[in-house]
Design an enzyme around this catalytic site. Structure first.
Site, PDB file in Angstrom:
ATOM      1  N   GLU A 239      -0.618   4.585  10.050  1.00  0.00           N
ATOM      2  CA  GLU A 239      -2.083   4.518   9.901  1.00  0.00           C
ATOM      3  C   GLU A 239      -2.777   5.726  10.528  1.00  0.00           C
TER       4      GLU A 239
ATOM      5  N   TYR B 146       0.869  -1.178   0.000  1.00  0.00           N
ATOM      6  CA  TYR B 146       0.000   0.000   0.000  1.00  0.00           C
ATOM      7  C   TYR B 146       0.903   1.224   0.000  1.00  0.00           C
TER       8      TYR B 146
ATOM      9  N   THR C  42       2.112   6.963   1.507  1.00  0.00           N
ATOM     10  CA  THR C  42       2.984   7.989   2.080  1.00  0.00           C
ATOM     11  C   THR C  42       4.166   8.318   1.164  1.00  0.00           C
TER      12      THR C  42
ATOM     13  N   GLY D  44      15.768  -3.008  36.666  1.00  0.00           N
ATOM     14  CA  GLY D  44      16.890  -3.087  35.722  1.00  0.00           C
ATOM     15  C   GLY D  44      16.737  -4.227  34.729  1.00  0.00           C
TER      16      GLY D  44
HETATM   17  C1  LIG Z   1       0.433  -3.535  15.866  1.00  0.00           C
HETATM   18  C2  LIG Z   1       0.091  -4.556  14.849  1.00  0.00           C
HETATM   19  C3  LIG Z   1      -1.020  -4.120  13.957  1.00  0.00           C
HETATM   20  C4  LIG Z   1      -1.171  -4.980  12.757  1.00  0.00           C
HETATM   21  C5  LIG Z   1      -2.039  -4.296  11.772  1.00  0.00           C
HETATM   22  C6  LIG Z   1      -1.820  -4.557  10.380  1.00  0.00           C
HETATM   23  C7  LIG Z   1      -0.497  -4.215   9.821  1.00  0.00           C
HETATM   24  C8  LIG Z   1      -0.367  -2.806   9.363  1.00  0.00           C
HETATM   25  C9  LIG Z   1       1.049  -2.381   9.427  1.00  0.00           C
HETATM   26  C10 LIG Z   1       1.172  -0.911   9.396  1.00  0.00           C
HETATM   27  C11 LIG Z   1       1.402  -0.411   8.041  1.00  0.00           C
HETATM   28  C12 LIG Z   1       1.140   1.010   7.952  1.00  0.00           C
HETATM   29  C13 LIG Z   1       0.545   1.491   6.888  1.00  0.00           C
HETATM   30  C14 LIG Z   1       0.278   2.938   6.741  1.00  0.00           C
HETATM   31  O1  LIG Z   1       0.610   3.729   7.556  1.00  0.00           O
HETATM   32  S1  LIG Z   1      -0.544   3.379   5.324  1.00  0.00           S
HETATM   33  C15 LIG Z   1      -0.687   5.113   5.344  1.00  0.00           C
HETATM   34  C16 LIG Z   1      -1.658   5.589   6.345  1.00  0.00           C
HETATM   35  N1  LIG Z   1      -1.822   7.010   6.206  1.00  0.00           N
HETATM   36  C17 LIG Z   1      -2.639   7.707   6.942  1.00  0.00           C
HETATM   37  O2  LIG Z   1      -3.289   7.175   7.823  1.00  0.00           O
HETATM   38  C18 LIG Z   1      -2.786   9.149   6.568  1.00  0.00           C
HETATM   39  C19 LIG Z   1      -3.592   9.920   7.558  1.00  0.00           C
HETATM   40  N2  LIG Z   1      -4.322  10.974   6.881  1.00  0.00           N
HETATM   41  C20 LIG Z   1      -5.648  10.885   6.582  1.00  0.00           C
HETATM   42  O3  LIG Z   1      -6.284   9.878   6.888  1.00  0.00           O
HETATM   43  C21 LIG Z   1      -6.311  12.035   5.889  1.00  0.00           C
HETATM   44  O4  LIG Z   1      -5.546  12.644   5.010  1.00  0.00           O
HETATM   45  C22 LIG Z   1      -6.933  13.005   6.890  1.00  0.00           C
HETATM   46  C23 LIG Z   1      -8.211  12.345   7.364  1.00  0.00           C
HETATM   47  C24 LIG Z   1      -6.063  13.307   8.087  1.00  0.00           C
HETATM   48  C25 LIG Z   1      -7.258  14.357   6.248  1.00  0.00           C
HETATM   49  O5  LIG Z   1      -7.890  14.159   5.008  1.00  0.00           O
HETATM   50  P1  LIG Z   1      -8.458  15.369   4.114  1.00  0.00           P
HETATM   51  O6  LIG Z   1      -7.467  16.426   3.990  1.00  0.00           O
HETATM   52  O7  LIG Z   1      -9.054  14.820   2.886  1.00  0.00           O
HETATM   53  O8  LIG Z   1      -9.480  15.827   5.059  1.00  0.00           O
HETATM   54  P2  LIG Z   1     -10.680  16.308   5.711  1.00  0.00           P
HETATM   55  O9  LIG Z   1     -10.350  16.369   7.141  1.00  0.00           O
HETATM   56  O10 LIG Z   1     -11.093  17.529   4.984  1.00  0.00           O
HETATM   57  O11 LIG Z   1     -11.677  15.116   5.406  1.00  0.00           O
HETATM   58  C26 LIG Z   1     -12.586  15.130   4.358  1.00  0.00           C
HETATM   59  C27 LIG Z   1     -13.801  14.342   4.798  1.00  0.00           C
HETATM   60  O12 LIG Z   1     -13.443  12.963   4.795  1.00  0.00           O
HETATM   61  C28 LIG Z   1     -13.710  12.400   6.062  1.00  0.00           C
HETATM   62  N3  LIG Z   1     -12.728  11.327   6.263  1.00  0.00           N
HETATM   63  C29 LIG Z   1     -11.414  11.444   6.409  1.00  0.00           C
HETATM   64  N4  LIG Z   1     -10.856  10.238   6.519  1.00  0.00           N
HETATM   65  C30 LIG Z   1     -11.846   9.349   6.402  1.00  0.00           C
HETATM   66  C31 LIG Z   1     -11.907   7.930   6.429  1.00  0.00           C
HETATM   67  N5  LIG Z   1     -10.796   7.178   6.604  1.00  0.00           N
HETATM   68  N6  LIG Z   1     -13.077   7.334   6.272  1.00  0.00           N
HETATM   69  C32 LIG Z   1     -14.202   8.057   6.108  1.00  0.00           C
HETATM   70  N7  LIG Z   1     -14.230   9.409   6.081  1.00  0.00           N
HETATM   71  C33 LIG Z   1     -13.067  10.033   6.227  1.00  0.00           C
HETATM   72  C34 LIG Z   1     -13.574  13.526   7.034  1.00  0.00           C
HETATM   73  O13 LIG Z   1     -14.238  13.239   8.217  1.00  0.00           O
HETATM   74  C35 LIG Z   1     -14.229  14.628   6.234  1.00  0.00           C
HETATM   75  O14 LIG Z   1     -15.621  14.430   6.316  1.00  0.00           O
HETATM   76  P3  LIG Z   1     -16.607  15.669   6.290  1.00  0.00           P
HETATM   77  O15 LIG Z   1     -16.360  16.390   5.025  1.00  0.00           O
HETATM   78  O16 LIG Z   1     -17.956  15.042   6.418  1.00  0.00           O
HETATM   79  O17 LIG Z   1     -16.255  16.480   7.497  1.00  0.00           O
HETATM   80  C1  LIG Z   2       6.677   1.521  10.771  1.00  0.00           C
HETATM   81  C2  LIG Z   2       5.917   2.316   9.765  1.00  0.00           C
HETATM   82  C3  LIG Z   2       5.284   1.657   8.727  1.00  0.00           C
HETATM   83  C4  LIG Z   2       4.613   2.375   7.735  1.00  0.00           C
HETATM   84  N1  LIG Z   2       4.052   1.720   6.700  1.00  0.00           N
HETATM   85  C5  LIG Z   2       3.456   2.424   5.697  1.00  0.00           C
HETATM   86  C6  LIG Z   2       2.922   1.762   4.556  1.00  0.00           C
HETATM   87  O1  LIG Z   2       2.951   0.540   4.454  1.00  0.00           O
HETATM   88  N2  LIG Z   2       2.369   2.503   3.575  1.00  0.00           N
HETATM   89  C7  LIG Z   2       2.301   3.852   3.666  1.00  0.00           C
HETATM   90  O2  LIG Z   2       1.778   4.469   2.735  1.00  0.00           O
HETATM   91  N3  LIG Z   2       2.787   4.505   4.736  1.00  0.00           N
HETATM   92  C8  LIG Z   2       3.360   3.833   5.744  1.00  0.00           C
HETATM   93  N4  LIG Z   2       3.863   4.492   6.845  1.00  0.00           N
HETATM   94  C9  LIG Z   2       3.796   5.944   6.906  1.00  0.00           C
HETATM   95  C10 LIG Z   2       2.798   6.447   7.923  1.00  0.00           C
HETATM   96  O3  LIG Z   2       1.493   6.183   7.521  1.00  0.00           O
HETATM   97  C11 LIG Z   2       3.006   7.931   8.161  1.00  0.00           C
HETATM   98  O4  LIG Z   2       4.289   8.098   8.712  1.00  0.00           O
HETATM   99  C12 LIG Z   2       1.932   8.441   9.094  1.00  0.00           C
HETATM  100  O5  LIG Z   2       0.691   8.521   8.432  1.00  0.00           O
HETATM  101  C13 LIG Z   2       2.270   9.817   9.701  1.00  0.00           C
HETATM  102  O6  LIG Z   2       2.487  10.736   8.711  1.00  0.00           O
HETATM  103  P1  LIG Z   2       3.808  11.664   8.665  1.00  0.00           P
HETATM  104  O7  LIG Z   2       4.971  10.783   8.756  1.00  0.00           O
HETATM  105  O8  LIG Z   2       3.616  12.531   7.491  1.00  0.00           O
HETATM  106  O9  LIG Z   2       3.742  12.531   9.972  1.00  0.00           O
HETATM  107  P2  LIG Z   2       3.575  14.117  10.032  1.00  0.00           P
HETATM  108  O10 LIG Z   2       2.190  14.465   9.599  1.00  0.00           O
HETATM  109  O11 LIG Z   2       4.679  14.781   9.331  1.00  0.00           O
HETATM  110  O12 LIG Z   2       3.694  14.326  11.586  1.00  0.00           O
HETATM  111  C14 LIG Z   2       4.726  15.063  12.229  1.00  0.00           C
HETATM  112  C15 LIG Z   2       4.103  15.871  13.385  1.00  0.00           C
HETATM  113  O13 LIG Z   2       3.227  16.839  12.850  1.00  0.00           O
HETATM  114  C16 LIG Z   2       1.988  16.834  13.520  1.00  0.00           C
HETATM  115  N5  LIG Z   2       0.910  17.218  12.592  1.00  0.00           N
HETATM  116  C17 LIG Z   2       0.771  16.875  11.285  1.00  0.00           C
HETATM  117  N6  LIG Z   2      -0.346  17.405  10.773  1.00  0.00           N
HETATM  118  C18 LIG Z   2      -0.938  18.099  11.760  1.00  0.00           C
HETATM  119  C19 LIG Z   2      -2.131  18.879  11.867  1.00  0.00           C
HETATM  120  N7  LIG Z   2      -2.978  19.023  10.841  1.00  0.00           N
HETATM  121  N8  LIG Z   2      -2.425  19.460  13.040  1.00  0.00           N
HETATM  122  C20 LIG Z   2      -1.619  19.296  14.103  1.00  0.00           C
HETATM  123  N9  LIG Z   2      -0.476  18.565  14.074  1.00  0.00           N
HETATM  124  C21 LIG Z   2      -0.139  17.975  12.927  1.00  0.00           C
HETATM  125  C22 LIG Z   2       1.818  15.389  13.996  1.00  0.00           C
HETATM  126  O14 LIG Z   2       0.942  15.325  15.109  1.00  0.00           O
HETATM  127  C23 LIG Z   2       3.260  15.017  14.343  1.00  0.00           C
HETATM  128  O15 LIG Z   2       3.508  15.426  15.666  1.00  0.00           O
HETATM  129  C24 LIG Z   2       4.538   3.786   7.829  1.00  0.00           C
HETATM  130  C25 LIG Z   2       5.158   4.447   8.899  1.00  0.00           C
HETATM  131  C26 LIG Z   2       5.837   3.720   9.864  1.00  0.00           C
HETATM  132  C27 LIG Z   2       6.496   4.450  10.989  1.00  0.00           C
END
Ligand SMILES: CCCCCCCCCCC/C=C/C(=O)SCCNC(=O)CCNC(=O)[C@H](O)C(C)(C)COP(=O)(O)OP(=O)(O)OC[C@H]1O[C@@H](n2cnc3c(N)ncnc32)[C@H](O)[C@@H]1OP(=O)(O)O
Ligand SMILES: Cc1cc2nc3c(=O)[nH]c(=O)nc-3n(C[C@H](O)[C@H](O)[C@H](O)COP(=O)(O)OP(=O)(O)OC[C@H]3O[C@@H](n4cnc5c(N)ncnc54)[C@H](O)[C@@H]3O)c2cc1C
Length: 643
Positions: A404, A115, A118, A381
């Site tokens: 996430e 996926y 990022t 420790g």
């Molecule tokens: C410990 C073991 C666990 C095992 C688990 C499995 C293994 C996984 C391993 C981990 C791998 C990691 C993977 C990753 O990290 S993938 C990348 C993940 N990235 C993020 O999570 C990014 C976070 N950012 C966001 O989600 C959005 O950008 C954000 C919501 C913060 C802002 O979006 P946007 O700018 O478009 O924002 P708005 O705030 O204006 O939202 C617009 C409207 O959409 C609604 N909304 C937002 N998100 C969602 C959603 N997910 N589902 C439904 N609706 C959503 C939001 O509420 C707004 O709605 P309204 O217009 O009605 O207010």
């Molecule tokens: C182990 C690991 C595995 C991952 N796996 C995946 C993967 O498989 N696929 C993938 O796509 N991504 C993956 N990611 C990326 C991950 O999803 C992002 O790192 C995560 O969503 C946080 O985003 P960022 O790094 O941009 O943090 P940033 O948004 O840059 O955060 C930095 C700081 O800014 C603050 N901040 C940011 N925005 C705001 C705001 N609007 N208001 C106030 N404070 C704010 C945060 O609170 C934080 O303190 C992984 C990350 C890690 C660490």
């Protein structure tokens, strides 16, 4: 209690069978992991993942069994992204035809997916992603490109060396017009020889925190140089691009593009209790073995678990593990319901589910990461030794606060939902987890009726306290927001208070789910009474920790807050006799805990002593480097040496 923890007798049997399967198979040995270099570590993980896949097929394991098997193997690897994100992304955002084509390939692992959302420059702000997908009408293709360094995909798990495909999120551009960020299925590697396809730069982003844990995962970097993919590889359930280059949006809301994140956040909440219970199990068992001070007439010293301060740090974490287990179970059922609704194009419950998954993900991962570190300290420790199992567990778990959805960013999403709910109060009755906001008048006017410490042993009193605190904080934010001309400016200015109000809302959910669980679903009176104690510990611990909120909102008097604390102390004495039974009920095997301190038989000291001798430094008395670098110092005759 084991059945209560597992959810049902059947669930217990499945997880127990898989735990034993893994523990009894030498392929899944993991004690030596911390000694391996990165390449060996990675290869070792590939070997285990391949063997696990063979077992899944040979033994015809069900999906549930396969999940438990992967869980007990306990090594992050490419299959996590494949099953938890790649497959759900296609399921949730693909059209019927796309699902028909791609899901059978993915489900049989003929392709391995990741996926890729990022980028180096953007993670939280998904709309800020820079990778482009430009439609070329002539060839009926999208051209994937990384226009800047910051647009390099950065982090996707399994992408560096393994994944053959990825769901890539990119800005859709047609005739120079930007149509938002969308997901595209992109092949990354040859299915023949695994080499990266032309136009792609792929690599690993480097070593991560801790040693033997998340470095088993090949988190990757990916750059595109005008890579072409067929038009039908854009995930088109939400929006479509025709071969004429027309962009159309179906009546499916755009938010569904974020659907995979809802799905994984739900899993992360369900998993928080696994990690916390593991740490709590180690710290509790060790606290019973460990003795310090208090010997009388030459008798044994006091078990450290009998110190009130130890109990006040450990038992709330034990209670939190149970609370997170139940809230995770509840969230799973909420998610299953929304998934069925989404499939039938009913999107009505999506906003609440998004708020719940985002908020509970933030609450449970933050408390679990802090809780694991607290458990390390509770072991003194010895908790710092890798053989305690705690440092590696912490290193594995702590990124859950960032991935996430960074936790603060997630709490701000809850705040948006709450503010919207409050601003609609006049004409839309809130439901589900926000229903209490429909009863603001009594919640703002009535104050707590508790008069004795005993009065706190009442679910209604506790629920009302948490509802009143959350309602007053949320309504207070709403009133202050209304004073701003520009709502977005107001939201930014008040964001600190909004995050606190969101936390109060999420804690209310967790407490009320725990109470609900006790009221309806616990078999057996003994188990129920013991869990009641933990439920009160969880709620009163939170009340004590956040008493500033309860006092500042005027719901509690200082006297009532101190009565809650008095009751909490009494409750710790009730937890103590069952502490070991509570942690044994997690059914964590020694193999899974991977901890000398947390051994089931309590045989800690001889095994710690034995483990020390397994360190490679103890292979010989005089190790490499001593003669070269230490002996010359000992033999030198320099003037300043006299000083
Ligand atoms: C410990 C073991 C666990 C095992 C688990 C499995 C293994 C996984 C391993 C981990 C791998 C990691 C993977 C990753 O990290 S993938 C990348 C993940 N990235 C993020 O999570 C990014 C976070 N950012 C966001 O989600 C959005 O950008 C954000 C919501 C913060 C802002 O979006 P946007 O700018 O478009 O924002 P708005 O705030 O204006 O939202 C617009 C409207 O959409 C609604 N909304 C937002 N998100 C969602 C959603 N997910 N589902 C439904 N609706 C959503 C939001 O509420 C707004 O709605 P309204 O217009 O009605 O207010
Ligand atoms: C182990 C690991 C595995 C991952 N796996 C995946 C993967 O498989 N696929 C993938 O796509 N991504 C993956 N990611 C990326 C991950 O999803 C992002 O790192 C995560 O969503 C946080 O985003 P960022 O790094 O941009 O943090 P940033 O948004 O840059 O955060 C930095 C700081 O800014 C603050 N901040 C940011 N925005 C705001 C705001 N609007 N208001 C106030 N404070 C704010 C945060 O609170 C934080 O303190 C992984 C990350 C890690 C660490």
């Amino acid at each position: 209690m084991k059945v209560a923890w597992a959810g049902s007798r059947e669930a217990f049997q499945v997880s127990d069978r898989m735990a034993k399967l893994v523990a009894n198979d030498p392929v899944f040995e993991k004690f030596s992991k911390p000694m391996l270099g990165r390449k060996e570590l990675f290869k070792n993980t590939l070997r285990k993942a391949a063997y696990a896949w063979k077992l899944i097929n040979d033994l015809r394991l069900t999906e549930e069994e396969a999940k438990w098997l992967r869980h007990y193997i306990d090594e992050p690897n490419y299959t996590d992204l494949h099953w938890e994100m790649f497959v759900p992304a296609i399921e949730g955002q693909g059209t019927k035809e796309q699902k028909k084509k791609w899901l059978p390939l993915a489900q049989t692992m003929q392709i391995i997916g990741t996926y890729a959302q990022t980028e180096l420059g953007h993670g939280s702000n998904v709309q800020g992603l820079e990778t482009t997908a430009t439609f070329d009408r002539q060839t009926d293709e999208f051209v994937m490109h990384s226009p800047t360094l910051t647009s390099s995909k950065w982090w996707p798990g399994g992408m560096a060396k393994v994944a053959t495909h990825a769901i890539v999120y990119a800005r859709l551009i047609i005739d120079g017009l930007f149509h938002g960020v969308h997901g595209f299925i992109v092949q990354l590697r040859s299915l023949e020889d695994h080499s990266p396809l032309p136009g792609l730069t792929l690599g690993d982003i480097g070593m991560k925190f801790g040693h033997g844990t998340y470095n088993t995962m090949d988190n990757g970097v990916l750059r595109f140089d005008h890579v072409r993919i067929p038009r039908n590889q854009m995930l088109m359930r939400v929006s479509q691009v025709t071969k004429e280059g027309k962009y159309a949006q179906s009546d499916v809301p755009r938010q569904l593009l974020y659907g995979t994140m809802v799905s994984v956040r739900q899993t992360i909440v369900a998993d928080a209790s696994k990690a916390l219970s593991r740490a709590v199990c180690i710290a509790t068992r060790y606290s019973v073995v460990r003795r310090q001070f208090g010997s009388r007439n030459g008798g044994p010293e006091t078990q450290v678990i009998d110190y009130k301060t130890q109990q006040s740090r450990l038992f709330p974490l034990l209670a939190s593990a149970y609370a997170f287990r139940f809230v995770g179970e509840w969230l799973k059922s909420l998610y299953i319901d929304v998934k069925q609704r989404l499939e039938a194009n009913d999107f009505s419950t999506l906003p609440e589910t998004h708020a719940c998954t985002a908020g509970l993900k933030a609450l449970t991962t933050a408390a679990t990461a802090d809780g694991i570190e607290e458990c390390r300290k509770l072991c003194g420790g010895h908790g710092y030794l890798i053989s305690s199992g705690l440092p590696e567990l912490f290193a594995f778990y702590v990124p859950a606060c960032s991935y996430e959805g960074e936790n603060v960013v997630m709490m701000l999403q809850v705040a948006r939902f709450l503010v919207k709910t409050v601003s609609n109060l006049g004409y839309k009755q809130p439901v589900g987890t926000a229903a209490y906001l429909g009863r603001v008048t009594p919640l703002l006017q009535n104050n707590c009726a508790v008069q004795t410490a005993e009065d706190w042993l009442n679910p209604d009193a506790i629920l009302e306290a948490f509802e009143a605190r959350a309602a007053r904080m949320v309504i207070g934010c709403g009133e202050r927001l209304a004073m701003f001309e520009n709502p977005e400016e107001g939201f930014a200015e008040l964001s600190i208070d909004l995050v606190e109000a969101s936390l109060a809302h999420c804690q209310l959910i967790t407490v009320s789910v725990f109470i609900q669980k006790l009221n309806h679903e616990i078999p057996g009176n003994g188990v129920k009474r013991s869990l009641e104690v933990l439920c009160y510990v969880y709620a009163l611990f939170l009340l004590h920790k956040h008493q500033g909120d309860f006092l500042a909102t005027g719901y509690l008097t200082p006297k009532q807050a101190s009565l809650a604390n008095e009751q909490l102390r009494t409750l710790y004495s009730k937890v103590r006799p069952n502490a070991i039974a509570f942690v044994d009920s997690f059914n964590h095997m020694d193999h899974y805990l991977c901890s000398v301190l947390g051994r089931y038989d309590g045989n800690v000291y001889p095994k710690l002593y034995e483990a020390a001798w397994k360190d490679p430094l103890n292979d010989s008395d005089i190790v490499d480097g001593i003669q070269q670098y230490v002996q010359p110092i000992l033999k030198q005759k320099l003037h300043y040496a006299k000083l």
